[in-house]
Design a protein around this motif. Structure first.
Motif, short mmCIF file in Angstrom:
data_model
loop_
_atom_site.label_atom_id
_atom_site.label_comp_id
_atom_site.label_asym_id
_atom_site.label_seq_id
_atom_site.Cartn_x
_atom_site.Cartn_y
_atom_site.Cartn_z
N GLU A 1 0.83 -1.21 0.00
CA GLU A 1 0.00 0.00 0.00
C GLU A 1 0.87 1.26 0.00
O GLU A 1 1.89 1.34 0.66
CB GLU A 1 -0.91 0.01 1.23
CG GLU A 1 -1.86 1.20 1.27
CD GLU A 1 -2.77 1.20 2.49
OE1 GLU A 1 -3.44 2.23 2.72
OE2 GLU A 1 -2.79 0.19 3.22
N CYS A 2 0.41 2.27 -0.76
CA CYS A 2 1.11 3.55 -0.87
C CYS A 2 0.10 4.69 -0.71
O CYS A 2 -1.09 4.51 -0.94
CB CYS A 2 1.80 3.70 -2.23
SG CYS A 2 3.01 2.43 -2.64
N GLU B 1 -0.11 5.08 7.88
CA GLU B 1 -0.03 4.72 9.29
C GLU B 1 1.28 3.99 9.57
O GLU B 1 1.74 3.18 8.76
CB GLU B 1 -1.22 3.82 9.63
CG GLU B 1 -1.28 3.36 11.07
CD GLU B 1 -2.47 2.45 11.32
OE1 GLU B 1 -2.62 1.97 12.45
OE2 GLU B 1 -3.25 2.23 10.36
N ILE B 2 1.87 4.30 10.71
CA ILE B 2 3.11 3.63 11.11
C ILE B 2 2.74 2.31 11.81
O ILE B 2 2.32 2.30 12.95
CB ILE B 2 3.95 4.50 12.05
CG1 ILE B 2 4.19 5.88 11.43
CG2 ILE B 2 5.27 3.80 12.36
CD1 ILE B 2 4.92 5.84 10.12
N PRO C 1 9.64 1.67 9.26
CA PRO C 1 8.66 2.65 8.79
C PRO C 1 8.49 2.57 7.27
O PRO C 1 9.33 1.97 6.58
CB PRO C 1 9.26 3.99 9.21
CG PRO C 1 10.73 3.74 9.26
CD PRO C 1 10.86 2.33 9.76
N PRO C 2 7.43 3.14 6.74
CA PRO C 2 7.21 3.08 5.29
C PRO C 2 8.38 3.66 4.51
O PRO C 2 9.08 4.56 4.99
CB PRO C 2 5.95 3.93 5.10
CG PRO C 2 5.25 3.86 6.41
CD PRO C 2 6.32 3.82 7.44
N CYS C 3 8.58 3.16 3.32
CA CYS C 3 9.58 3.74 2.42
C CYS C 3 9.14 5.15 2.05
O CYS C 3 7.97 5.39 1.75
CB CYS C 3 9.73 2.89 1.16
SG CYS C 3 10.38 1.23 1.47
N THR D 1 4.84 14.40 -1.49
CA THR D 1 4.93 13.39 -0.43
C THR D 1 4.36 12.08 -0.97
O THR D 1 3.29 12.06 -1.57
CB THR D 1 4.13 13.82 0.82
OG1 THR D 1 2.76 14.03 0.47
CG2 THR D 1 4.68 15.09 1.41
N TRP D 2 5.10 11.00 -0.74
CA TRP D 2 4.64 9.69 -1.22
C TRP D 2 5.36 8.60 -0.42
O TRP D 2 6.58 8.62 -0.29
CB TRP D 2 4.92 9.51 -2.70
CG TRP D 2 4.20 8.32 -3.30
CD1 TRP D 2 4.74 7.16 -3.75
CD2 TRP D 2 2.78 8.20 -3.49
NE1 TRP D 2 3.77 6.31 -4.23
CE2 TRP D 2 2.54 6.93 -4.08
CE3 TRP D 2 1.69 9.02 -3.24
CZ2 TRP D 2 1.27 6.47 -4.40
CZ3 TRP D 2 0.42 8.56 -3.56
CH2 TRP D 2 0.22 7.30 -4.14
N TYR D 3 4.58 7.70 0.18
CA TYR D 3 5.09 6.64 1.03
C TYR D 3 4.52 5.30 0.59
O TYR D 3 3.38 5.22 0.12
CB TYR D 3 4.72 6.88 2.49
CG TYR D 3 5.17 8.21 3.05
CD1 TYR D 3 6.40 8.33 3.70
CD2 TYR D 3 4.37 9.34 2.93
CE1 TYR D 3 6.82 9.53 4.21
CE2 TYR D 3 4.78 10.56 3.43
CZ TYR D 3 6.01 10.66 4.08
OH TYR D 3 6.42 11.86 4.59
#
Length: 574
Positions: free
Chosen positions: A226-227, A232-233, A239-241, A251-253
């Motif tokens: 999921e991105c 959510e941590i 933690p997310p990339c 911003t993009w995780y």
């Protein structure tokens, strides 16, 4: 034994009295409890990561997200502020919200006591009332108002405009509409959303993971995770990339793959989750033809207008179209209010400049000779590229049909016309590799025309894909794009940059639940670029508000009107 029983009896009586009191209190406040339960069912508390590395809890009881967008929409800003201060209660029972059944519009003075002629200004007042027929004392309701011409057959004849509606913040709204055609004219007023519904929409989208849409990124090893613009941590150790570029407003995780390594993504996709969406059309505040998109009392009033030569004179003195006319809403302001044009016999007539008719699109090859056009935006701007591909007869391109946002390039050698289309970066509701969704700032950085850039035209728009997340994401992105445009114009001052406005639509989808989001984002778009000189604006919001059909993807005739207005900035009146 007796004393123990007596003591127990007293405790029992006391317990009964407390329970009875509680029951009475519940019954007395039932409508508020019911509303609260409905509200609580629709929200989720979710910590998210943002580019600064801080954490927020979104979708709280009175959480309307970040507030830096409110200066662009002061009417709603005041309403939200009053809720936050406790001056206005929200949420409330549906019967206490603005009701189309009791709200009404009145023309001042009444048409039966007035003789109208072309050039006059119609004034009307909307009085908002709730379901108990009690006048509202605050504003922020969202109305759609139109003035339409009626033919001899009693049907709309193609004359139409959408006037300004001024919110006084006290439950009353003023309509100022120019009368610019002769014959029968009708005023229509539709309540799209009550102010309470708007507060609900804002609250529901105040986080960084939009309701009903899940993006996922596929890593090189095949893991799909999921991105989003915030996540959510779930695991503090992993933690997310972070694929963000804060200096560029991006911003993009994405959650980490199985091997925990943040390698490049090969594909970005998405899926819709209906049970997590806002679900307009079914909830009490968003019930079609009941509380959502309903005509109010007094809508449909019809009156006659006698002929004069006012319009001919007004249009005769219109200046040529000039991209320096500006993005600010005030750029359209006249004694008719903030209105940029009208439809006459189904054709758009601009009040800003002398625009050409769509019939001249056949001359596009000559008009655009020796020009380079960059079209950068969502699928509604891709429609521009598809129109030009047809008119200029580009060679058909072959590509992955799943990737609607992929870059497209067309050229007509005989006229030396080159047209490029690029989508915009995530969030974007379309699947494909990252290269299929370049960020606008990256696209702009690749534009290096010769000399001063004369003959290069850039059209920009992005809005629809930012509806479901906190507006700070949109503002950061636009701020970075504005900075990039400013730098480009410093390097190449003769490049023409034009912002295309947003599209009014009646249809609702999971990704774009309501037209109100488009209205809100269009205000932000205009506000941010109004600070940048030498940038033009095409007011497609006014165009699509005045004339149907109201679809997220405008009809071909509507797209032709939009592009003809753009051509008016390039070619003289034929």
């Amino acid at each position: 034994m007796f004393k123990r029983w007596n003591r127990n009896r007293k405790l029992f009586v006391l317990f009964t009295i407390i329970c009875a009191g509680a029951l009475v209190s519940v019954l007395f406040h039932f409508k508020y409890l019911y509303t609260a339960l409905i509200f609580l069912q629709s929200i989720k508390i979710r910590p998210v990561q943002i580019s600064s590395g801080k954490y927020l809890k979104t979708n709280g009881h009175h959480n309307f997200g970040t507030n830096n967008w409110r200066s662009y929409y002061p009417e709603v800003a005041e309403y939200l502020s009053n809720i936050e201060k406790g001056n206005i209660q929200w949420p409330i029972a549906v019967l206490e919200t603005t009701s189309p059944k009791f709200s009404f519009v009145e023309i001042i003075p009444p048409p039966k006591n007035t003789t109208y002629k072309v050039g006059d200004v119609l004034q009307a007042i909307i009085h908002a009332k709730n379901g108990y027929d009690i006048a509202k004392t605050y504003g922020s309701d969202y109305f759609h108002v139109r003035l339409i011409g009626i033919g001899r057959d009693g049907k709309p004849n193609g004359d139409a405009l959408s006037p300004e509606v001024k919110d006084h913040g006290n439950g009353s709204y003023t309509i100022v509409a120019p009368l610019l055609w002769k014959g029968k004219t009708r005023l229509t007023v539709e309540l799209v959303h009550s102010s309470e519904a708007i507060a609900t929409l804002i609250n529901s989208t105040s986080g960084f993971v939009g309701p009903g849409i899940i993006f996922y990124g596929t890593y090189s090893k095949g893991d799909a995770k999921e991105c989003n613009v915030g996540l959510e941590i779930r695991d503090q150790a992993n933690p997310p990339c972070n694929f963000s570029r804060p200096k560029l407003g991006i911003t993009w995780y994405c959650y980490r793959p199985k091997n925990k390594k943040c390698t490049d993504l090969e594909w970005i996709g998405l899926r819709e989750v209906e049970e997590e969406s806002i679900k307009l059309g079914k909830r009490p505040l968003f019930t079609t033809n009941v509380t959502w998109k309903v005509s109010i009392k007094g809508s449909g009033s019809t009156f006659g207008v006698s002929a004069t030569d006012f319009l001919n004179k007004m249009l005769h003195y219109q200046p040529p179209c000039n991209h320096l006319s500006g993005v600010r809403e005030e750029a359209n302001e006249t004694r008719f209010g903030k209105i940029s044009g009208m439809y006459m016999d189904g054709r758009w007539v601009s009040f800003q400049c002398q625009n050409i008719e769509t019939k001249y699109l056949v001359r596009a090859s000559k008009c655009l000779q020796n020009k380079i056009i960059y079209i950068i935006g969502d699928s509604t701007l891709r429609q521009w590229y598809m129109l030009l591909a047809k008119v200029l007869e580009f060679k058909r391109e072959h590509g992955d049909g799943r990737i609607w946002q992929r870059p497209r390039h067309g050229r007509k050698a005989a006229s030396n016309v080159t047209v490029h289309y690029f989508g915009h970066g995530s969030p974007l509701h379309g699947a494909g590799p990252p290269l299929s969704r370049p960020y606008v700032v990256d696209t702009l950085s690749t534009i290096h025309p010769r000399g001063t850039g004369k003959g290069v035209y850039i059209v920009l728009n992005l809005a629809l894909h930012f509806c479901l997340v906190d507006t700070v994401v949109y503002i950061r992105r636009l701020t970075a794009i504005r900075r990039s445009v400013r730098n480009l114009l410093k390097r190449r001052p003769d490049v023409v940059v034009i912002i295309r406005g947003c599209i009014r639509h009646k249809n609702s989808k999971i990704a774009v639940p309501s037209e109100w989001f488009s209205f809100q984002l269009c205000k932000i778009l205009r506000g941010i670029f109004s600070e940048l000189p030498n940038v033009g604006f095409i007011d497609t919001w006014s165009m699509t508000s005045a004339h149907p059909p109201w679809d997220m993807h405008p009809s071909n005739p509507a797209v032709e009107e939009h592009f003809a207005l753009f051509m008016s900035y390039i070619c003289p009146i034929a």
